[in-house]
Scaffold this motif. Structure first.
Motif, PDB file in Angstrom:
ATOM      1  N   MET A   1      13.079   1.047  -5.073  1.00 55.89           N
ATOM      2  CA  MET A   1      12.482  -0.184  -4.876  1.00 55.89           C
ATOM      3  C   MET A   1      12.796  -1.048  -3.316  1.00 55.89           C
ATOM      4  O   MET A   1      12.407  -1.475  -3.070  1.00 55.89           O
ATOM      5  N   LEU A   2      14.029  -0.301  -3.208  1.00 53.96           N
ATOM      6  CA  LEU A   2      14.596  -1.235  -1.825  1.00 53.96           C
ATOM      7  C   LEU A   2      14.364  -0.484  -0.997  1.00 53.96           C
ATOM      8  O   LEU A   2      13.982  -1.225  -0.204  1.00 53.96           O
TER       9      LEU A   2
ATOM     10  N   ALA B   1      20.818  -0.051  -0.380  1.00 51.39           N
ATOM     11  CA  ALA B   1      19.938   0.772  -0.780  1.00 51.39           C
ATOM     12  C   ALA B   1      20.649   2.301  -0.425  1.00 51.39           C
ATOM     13  O   ALA B   1      20.783   3.618  -1.711  1.00 51.39           O
ATOM     14  N   LEU B   2      21.765   2.755   0.486  1.00 53.40           N
ATOM     15  CA  LEU B   2      22.561   3.480   0.202  1.00 53.40           C
ATOM     16  C   LEU B   2      23.452   3.214  -0.810  1.00 53.40           C
ATOM     17  O   LEU B   2      23.498   5.207  -1.710  1.00 53.40           O
ATOM     18  N   ALA B   3      23.901   2.999  -1.353  1.00 54.04           N
ATOM     19  CA  ALA B   3      25.069   2.702  -3.234  1.00 54.04           C
ATOM     20  C   ALA B   3      23.852   3.085  -4.153  1.00 54.04           C
ATOM     21  O   ALA B   3      24.371   4.282  -4.443  1.00 54.04           O
ATOM     22  N   CYS B   4      22.382   2.678  -3.942  1.00 55.54           N
ATOM     23  CA  CYS B   4      21.589   3.113  -5.148  1.00 55.54           C
ATOM     24  C   CYS B   4      21.583   4.791  -4.755  1.00 55.54           C
ATOM     25  O   CYS B   4      21.431   5.632  -5.830  1.00 55.54           O
TER      26      CYS B   4
ATOM     27  N   GLY C   1       0.674  -1.024   0.269  1.00 54.11           N
ATOM     28  CA  GLY C   1      -0.284   0.021  -0.550  1.00 54.11           C
ATOM     29  C   GLY C   1       0.363   1.113  -0.237  1.00 54.11           C
ATOM     30  O   GLY C   1       0.371   1.551  -0.339  1.00 54.11           O
ATOM     31  N   ALA C   2       1.986   1.106   0.418  1.00 54.63           N
ATOM     32  CA  ALA C   2       2.928   2.028   0.513  1.00 54.63           C
ATOM     33  C   ALA C   2       3.377   2.932  -0.638  1.00 54.63           C
ATOM     34  O   ALA C   2       3.162   3.726  -1.111  1.00 54.63           O
ATOM     35  N   PRO C   3       4.549   1.669  -1.165  1.00 53.20           N
ATOM     36  CA  PRO C   3       4.649   2.693  -2.644  1.00 53.20           C
ATOM     37  C   PRO C   3       3.616   2.625  -3.711  1.00 53.20           C
ATOM     38  O   PRO C   3       3.132   3.646  -4.651  1.00 53.20           O
ATOM     39  N   VAL C   4       2.406   1.983  -3.474  1.00 53.14           N
ATOM     40  CA  VAL C   4       0.754   2.026  -4.407  1.00 53.14           C
ATOM     41  C   VAL C   4       0.318   3.747  -3.813  1.00 53.14           C
ATOM     42  O   VAL C   4      -0.186   4.435  -4.730  1.00 53.14           O
ATOM     43  N   GLY C   5       0.659   4.069  -2.756  1.00 53.37           N
ATOM     44  CA  GLY C   5       0.019   4.750  -2.455  1.00 53.37           C
ATOM     45  C   GLY C   5       0.840   6.659  -3.525  1.00 53.37           C
ATOM     46  O   GLY C   5       0.598   7.760  -3.022  1.00 53.37           O
ATOM     47  N   ILE C   6       2.034   6.500  -2.374  1.00 55.99           N
ATOM     48  CA  ILE C   6       3.430   7.626  -3.400  1.00 55.99           C
ATOM     49  C   ILE C   6       3.332   6.869  -4.680  1.00 55.99           C
ATOM     50  O   ILE C   6       3.188   8.661  -5.516  1.00 55.99           O
ATOM     51  N   LEU C   7       2.966   6.002  -5.295  1.00 54.56           N
ATOM     52  CA  LEU C   7       2.564   6.364  -7.057  1.00 54.56           C
ATOM     53  C   LEU C   7       1.378   7.354  -7.166  1.00 54.56           C
ATOM     54  O   LEU C   7       1.631   8.007  -8.033  1.00 54.56           O
ATOM     55  N   LEU C   8       0.637   6.897  -6.228  1.00 58.70           N
ATOM     56  CA  LEU C   8      -0.837   7.766  -6.794  1.00 58.70           C
ATOM     57  C   LEU C   8      -0.277   9.576  -6.522  1.00 58.70           C
ATOM     58  O   LEU C   8      -0.887  10.488  -7.407  1.00 58.70           O
TER      59      LEU C   8
ATOM     60  N   SER D   1       8.017   5.182  -7.773  1.00 56.84           N
ATOM     61  CA  SER D   1       7.305   4.078  -6.896  1.00 56.84           C
ATOM     62  C   SER D   1       6.695   3.061  -7.848  1.00 56.84           C
ATOM     63  O   SER D   1       6.184   2.011  -6.617  1.00 56.84           O
ATOM     64  N   SER D   2       6.335   2.989  -8.893  1.00 58.47           N
ATOM     65  CA  SER D   2       5.566   1.821  -8.967  1.00 58.47           C
ATOM     66  C   SER D   2       6.315   0.297  -9.344  1.00 58.47           C
ATOM     67  O   SER D   2       5.705  -0.653  -8.893  1.00 58.47           O
ATOM     68  N   LEU D   3       7.452   0.753  -9.486  1.00 60.44           N
ATOM     69  CA  LEU D   3       8.378  -0.444  -9.856  1.00 60.44           C
ATOM     70  C   LEU D   3       8.678  -0.877  -8.319  1.00 60.44           C
ATOM     71  O   LEU D   3       9.102  -2.094  -8.302  1.00 60.44           O
TER      72      LEU D   3
END
Length: 409
Positions: free
Chosen positions: A314-315, A289-292, A133-140, A253-255
């Motif tokens: 994503m991470l 995640a730090l490296a990215c 739900g979190a990435p979907v909400g961020i996507l929206l 966010s979608s990915l």
């Protein structure tokens, strides 16, 4: 129940994120500094969330959690919609405080419900589904904020983000039923709800619990501090329009929508060999995640920055999933609401609240067009102590497992 709770979490993330997407037009409308913007994006929400968490945990462990979730959803959705009518910085700040107070009990109540419905062996996967739900909400939020703010102004973005949640609150109240409170994996039969002090003492005595909680708080600080300023960063440093930056953030966010589920499933599989293995996995995920994130912030070209953003998002969206699952599996059912509330108190006060404020103040202090980049790099690097804390927790759990095996032998 899991589907509806996940949908509630979508609106939780949507209403929490929408100010970050429209940050630049809001800053221009009210002539704000980056420090004020950081207070609006972080501290107003995080501090109120933290204070509310002190009181909401015991309420969750004693009351009807379904009704509580529906009521809180109603309040934060209304506050988000009213933000679109704000006449100044103070009114917008007050609405963000209301959103923080109302959202304080949403995830603790949901985690408590999920833990009573799903056994420990499937809990990481179930929490992973919920956290989609979190990435979907961020996507929206990215799509709504980027498009509507560009076409109709930032006020329309707040109104469109808040109104649907009012309808979902009615659906949750009407169609969800409170499940019985089950026992935990190690807690035996469900006991009477404990006080905040009793819960804090229990956590202190659980091997690996304290560094795990501190690690979650620290990685949230790293992720939230950068996430709050990603769209302004892309606009200022790479010259993107609001619509372009919002669309790119939406793509990332979608990915990342399946990352919480994937990491939760991996953690469940690793945990068969001991919970410490899922914590080592969290430590490695934090460093990756730090490296990215460094690639995103330091890359000279839009292409490399975009690649880093997608991988980082994503991470960071799923890195806490294994830790929530592991923690909830070792605490009694009567403490789960309070434990999650205390954890989210730290995560939101220090992470979601403090990190954007620190980033904004650092940006103002340095000054200049590239100041935001330097500030975000500093915040991002808190992923290092987070990884070390996860590793410390894994070592403590491994030692405790060895001690119990020796005693049993």
């Amino acid at each position: 129940m899991l589907a509806l709770l996940t949908l509630v979490h979508v609106f939780y993330a949507l209403d929490r994120t929408i100010p970050s997407i429209v940050a630049e037009p809001v800053k221009q409308a009210f002539l704000l500094s980056d420090t004020q913007l950081g207070l609006l994006l972080g501290l107003a929400y995080g501090a109120s969330f933290a204070v509310a968490s002190l009181f909401i945990g015991p309420v969750i462990d004693r009351s009807n959690r379904i009704r509580l979730v529906a009521l809180m959803l109603l309040v934060w959705s209304a506050a988000t919609a009213v933000s679109g009518l704000a006449t100044g910085f103070v009114m917008l700040l007050v609405m963000r405080v209301l959103v923080g107070i109302a959202e304080a009990g949403s995830s603790p109540a949901a985690f408590s419900l999920i833990s009573d419905v799903f056994p420990a062996a499937r809990r990481g996967t179930a929490i992973g589904v919920y956290k989609i739900g979190a990435p979907v909400g961020i996507l929206l939020a990215s799509l709504i904020g980027g498009f509507l703010a560009q076409q109709y102004g930032w006020r329309a973005a707040f109104l469109v983000a808040g109104i649907p949640g009012l309808l979902l609150a009615f659906v949750a109240w009407r169609y969800l039923s409170e499940p019985p409170r089950e026992s935990s994996a190690v807690g035996g039969p469900a006991a009477a709800p404990a006080s905040v002090r009793e819960v804090a003492l229990a956590l202190w005595n659980l091997p690996g619990a304290v560094p795990r909680i501190l690690g979650i708080v620290t990685i949230v600080f790293s992720g939230a501090g950068v996430s709050a300023f990603v769209v302004p960063f892309l606009q200022r440093v790479h010259g993107m329009s609001l619509a372009e930056a919002g669309t790119l953030f939406a793509l990332a966010s979608s990915l990342g929508t399946l990352t919480p589920l994937a990491l939760g499933m991996i953690a469940d599989r690793l945990a068969h060999g001991g919970l410490h293995r899922s914590l080592w996995f969290s430590a490695m995920t934090a460093m990756l995640a730090l490296a990215c994130g460094l690639l995103m912030l330091l890359a000279p070209s839009q292409f490399l920055a975009t690649s880093g953003l997608i991988l980082w998002q994503m991470l960071v969206l799923g890195v806490t999933t294994p830790n929530y699952a592991a923690l909830l599996s070792i605490v009694p059912s009567a403490m789960r609401g309070t434990v999650t509330a205390l954890l989210m108190l730290g995560a939101n006060l220090v992470g979601l609240g403090g990190a954007p404020a620190v980033g904004g103040m650092r940006s103002d202090r340095v000054g200049g067009g590239r100041a935001l980049r330097q500030a975000l790099v500093i915040v991002l690097c808190f992923a290092v102590p987070a990884a070390l804390l996860f590793a410390r927790s894994a070592i403590q759990l491994r030692r405790e497992s060895g001690r119990r095996a020796a005693v049993g032998a």
